[in-house]
Scaffold this motif. Sequence first.
Motif, PDB file in Angstrom:
ATOM      1  N   ASP A 123      12.742  -9.793  25.083  1.00  0.00           N
ATOM      2  CA  ASP A 123      14.105 -10.331  25.017  1.00  0.00           C
ATOM      3  C   ASP A 123      14.046 -11.846  24.829  1.00  0.00           C
ATOM      4  OD1 ASP A 123      12.918 -10.196  27.580  1.00  0.00           O
ATOM      5  OD2 ASP A 123      14.843 -10.353  28.618  1.00  0.00           O
ATOM      6  N   ALA A 124      14.826 -12.341  23.868  1.00  0.00           N
ATOM      7  CA  ALA A 124      14.737 -13.763  23.526  1.00  0.00           C
ATOM      8  C   ALA A 124      16.121 -14.342  23.299  1.00  0.00           C
ATOM      9  CB  ALA A 124      13.877 -13.937  22.282  1.00  0.00           C
ATOM     10  N   ASP A 125      16.214 -15.665  23.500  1.00  0.00           N
ATOM     11  CA  ASP A 125      17.489 -16.330  23.217  1.00  0.00           C
ATOM     12  C   ASP A 125      17.549 -16.692  21.723  1.00  0.00           C
ATOM     13  OD1 ASP A 125      16.084 -18.667  22.770  1.00  0.00           O
ATOM     14  OD2 ASP A 125      16.511 -19.521  24.737  1.00  0.00           O
ATOM     15  N   PRO A 126      18.700 -17.208  21.234  1.00  0.00           N
ATOM     16  CA  PRO A 126      18.826 -17.468  19.798  1.00  0.00           C
ATOM     17  C   PRO A 126      17.781 -18.444  19.258  1.00  0.00           C
ATOM     18  CG  PRO A 126      20.978 -17.509  20.860  1.00  0.00           C
ATOM     19  CD  PRO A 126      19.970 -17.419  21.948  1.00  0.00           C
ATOM     20  N   THR A 127      17.198 -19.262  20.142  1.00  0.00           N
ATOM     21  CA  THR A 127      16.180 -20.204  19.653  1.00  0.00           C
ATOM     22  C   THR A 127      14.790 -19.576  19.655  1.00  0.00           C
ATOM     23  OG1 THR A 127      15.652 -21.093  21.845  1.00  0.00           O
ATOM     24  CG2 THR A 127      17.513 -22.110  20.676  1.00  0.00           C
ATOM     25  N   GLY A 128      14.716 -18.311  20.065  1.00  0.00           N
ATOM     26  CA  GLY A 128      13.431 -17.618  20.036  1.00  0.00           C
ATOM     27  C   GLY A 128      12.651 -17.698  21.331  1.00  0.00           C
ATOM     28  N   HIS A 129      13.220 -18.354  22.348  1.00  0.00           N
ATOM     29  CA  HIS A 129      12.512 -18.417  23.637  1.00  0.00           C
ATOM     30  C   HIS A 129      12.708 -17.107  24.383  1.00  0.00           C
ATOM     31  CE1 HIS A 129      12.658 -22.807  22.871  1.00  0.00           C
ATOM     32  NE2 HIS A 129      11.480 -22.752  23.474  1.00  0.00           N
TER      33      HIS A 129
END
Lengths: 579, 579
Positions: B353-359
């Motif tokens: 699972d990642a945030d929109p910035t890819g983290h």
Amino acid sequence: MYKTARLCSSGLSWKEFGKKLNRSQCRSRILCQVNLFNRSLSTESAQKTLSSKNNDQQHSNNEREFDSTGYAVTTKLCFALGITGSVIWLLNRKRNIVHAAQSESAGSLKKGLPTYSLEEVAKHNKKENRIWVTYKNGVYDITDYVSNHPGGSRILLAAGSSIEPYWEMYAAHKQEEIYEMLEELRIGNITEKSKDEQKDSSDPYANDPKRHVALKPSSSKPFNAEPPLSLLRHSYLTPNDLFFVRNHLPVPVIDPKKYQLTVTKVGSTKQVNLSLEDLKRKFNKKSVVSIVQCAGNRRSEMVTIKPVKGLNWGAAAISNASWAGACLDDVLKRTGIDIETVDAKHIIFDGADADPTGHNYGASIPIEMARLLKKDIILAYEMNGKDIPPDHGYPVRVIIPGVVGARQVKWLNKITLSDKESTCHWQQKDYKGFHSSIDWHNVDFTSVPPIYELPVQSVICEPEAGSVLEDDEEVTIKGYAWSGGGRGIVRVDLSADGGKTWHSAELSPTEQPLYKTYAWTFWEGTIPLPKDHKGEVEIVCKAADTAYNVQPDNVEGIWNLRGVLSNAWHRVPVKVPKS
Amino acid sequence: MYKTARLCSSGLSWKEFGKKLNRSQCRSRILCQVNLFNRSLSTESAQKTLSSKNNDQQHSNNEREFDSTGYAVTTKLCFALGITGSVIWLLNRKRNIVHAAQSESAGSLKKGLPTYSLEEVAKHNKKENRIWVTYKNGVYDITDYVSNHPGGSRILLAAGSSIEPYWEMYAAHKQEEIYEMLEELRIGNITEKSKDEQKDSSDPYANDPKRHVALKPSSSKPFNAEPPLSLLRHSYLTPNDLFFVRNHLPVPVIDPKKYQLTVTKVGSTKQVNLSLEDLKRKFNKKSVVSIVQCAGNRRSEMVTIKPVKGLNWGAAAISNASWAGACLDDVLKRTGIDIETVDAKHIIFDGADADPTGHNYGASIPIEMARLLKKDIILAYEMNGKDIPPDHGYPVRVIIPGVVGARQVKWLNKITLSDKESTCHWQQKDYKGFHSSIDWHNVDFTSVPPIYELPVQSVICEPEAGSVLEDDEEVTIKGYAWSGGGRGIVRVDLSADGGKTWHSAELSPTEQPLYKTYAWTFWEGTIPLPKDHKGEVEIVCKAADTAYNVQPDNVEGIWNLRGVLSNAWHRVPVKVPKS
């Protein structure tokens, strides 16, 4: 500050001391010793100070003070110089004496001096009777030195008894100059055997060892005693003579040459006997620094709610030592038992101490606990690098880190793997925790499991209850914290306004991993006093361990008929001078 | 009694029900089912009742009631008969119908029936709109049945949604007769794809799964929700659909055929990739029944003191499941890493699972903790015997028993041995415990270690806050208790007079060793109400774990800016009728 002011108020005036310092022209050496003292104050492990950054800063601050004013020793420095002052005082006193290697000869028997029994020495514990102390075989009259002791009145804790445990605490004493000074005060030798050591054969406690006078007994037969709370906080490793004592029965006298440890398993015909030499030679020696805490530590706080059955312990029924011996796991393996796979539910430890009917002290721990602790359970024959003293289990006790003292059986003579717990009274009918509506009429000791691991604990050691602070703006608080099961301390919170505001204490670093911390954590913090105090303030501490378990707010909610597990927020009332 | 009276007040009158019982002449079968229900009420593991002794006694009591009076169903028995009543009601209704193997066909698609989307079904959640439920692919109108449901109004929890999780809780539903009855209420099929499931490609949460209507969301994007508290207590293993959900980011969609778990060590060139099939076939499957609890469980109680940052969880951000998968230790060994000796300080788990910035979401645990838990850390691909649902980490999550949910990374795709902690936000800047004077202006997230093990917890599930009791003399209280680190529960204390007097709750037995208890402990107790109540009473529970750690008295002392670690005595206000 409280701490500083208290120390400055006794011994040499610091201005006078500063003059001496200047005269002695040994500034660089002193500064080195100041730093040495700073480092030795807390611990062996606490030879690191709270942080090296602070330490360096303090050192450079000290230096600056001397450079700019000569005599202007700051208040903070006063404290730091404590014992070092003793060294300097001596340097001035004895500048012309050629130093000799006194450290080895000090305290040895000296021909031509009178001999005194320990009982006679003990009578000399006040100025009126002269103040005597002992060191090894020597007896010394320190009456005229007391007022010059830069460590202040703390020296009187040894009055009528041995100074040795204090010198273990304050390592700065171990200097040639101090041994020299001590021998100047020499008045006699200790008799080889005290006069009244003629044993009363009808007294089961007749063979109990002599104890240090600083231990405050809560019972004499069996002997149970704790050191002064403030003293406890001065040594990360509690000196053997000052380690709190919890005996359930008379201390057994065991001939180390005849000592045998039996290892067996219920239902097995195999039984292995190991001598003390076997334990020392056949197994690797392993050390662990670990707390022993009585389940009844801080019982006296529960008594304030309603009576409980038990010794009236203060908050010093806890001590920390470095234990060394054979690893239980190794010993069991050598006798054919693998903790991981053995078909048993408990490990029973039996001691050699017994009541008049022959029933011995014993305890057990569940096998799952032994599996978790595994390599950390030690059959210890050394305590702080020496043979374990008689009061602490000579020649062998089991050390089970993170677990209540009651299971760390002393004078260990038998280990049994079993499907059942120890049947001993103290396993079955004691050391269990009930709620506050259980009394002696309705208690059912089978309804809860025994206490093994202890809950998170923290205690204020300084200032002591009832102290008068010298500062009305802030207070420096010092104490210990610890939790069972190897759970390190993550936080100690301090308050001087009843918990409205909290401040974080600084934790001394420990060398143990945070998730396997068996030793205590020392902490310290300087916090503001409330402006609206009316001459009295209650200071409070509470800790959290790595599982973020916390101490309960009040003792009411944890009161129990045996007065065990007393770990509420520690509240210490102090007096504040009106400004 | 509260519990009994509440159930008797809905559904069939018990006298009428008794008459039906008599007519059906199937007493022995009913009694057998009564017992079956008693046993299935609490748990799967709780197919044992609180004690077999009580169980046997209750069985024989039930039998005696029927023998002597025929219709005289006692108040206590009313409750026991709950779901069984449903079976009997059906037996009477459908005596002439030949039983068929409905269990397999129930809920399958039926030709000729209208189709409904889940959204349409959801609108039918009140009597005014008719009450619909779903079972597998079937849609059912239960409006006319609700008043006859012997389990009372609890059936309405499924209104507009699936009854499946409830039938997992109340296993007595799984009877041919009940499947038959259900199919009689059949009105349609679920559409294969809901109309409004056309994805909004700009919404990162567009692929999130459908959730059960009974889950009460505290946020929808990311989705976070807890089941009703009273429901939680009815199933030892929380059904997958009712298991509380804690997502930090959108639910990733992972193709099980393409799934890869990477195992590596910082500084090593070796990297091992394992497919889902590898995990299933190359390693022994190991199961563990273990709690997942959010660090913010019971945050809403902290909010009453002053605001905190976080989801406003009630006391049901905790659930229990049986997890199965490959043992982390085995997987590491296969990839050449031995936990006991590896030169690393932390194990980092990264999720997909990642945030929109890819983290991505990630967490780590200290290596000492992994060593202690060793064989009990599972790379789980099953939850309660089924594939792990998308919300809980499909296809693989790590289960670290005794540790906060935040470290039990879902959608696990990488394991890294490292000298450093995970650098993820939720490891570094969240899930830490501070004292109550730390706020967002002075917080230093580096000053305390992350939360791993959680402290001892207990919660009253029944009666719920604000309930009106039907009895003014006593109250039956039920709840859960749990502690981190495998510490079992040794005691739960109950009070109805603000802690002046305490009563011991009876603890449900668990199959796990007391010193390695990863599941929760259910408890129950009937305690007297104070005579001087003025229509309102606060009932309280508190627990002690095997280390005798206790819950703090009040939430004030543990308030913290993130509202985590909320485990004060659980206080539930209820209303008492005036006699």
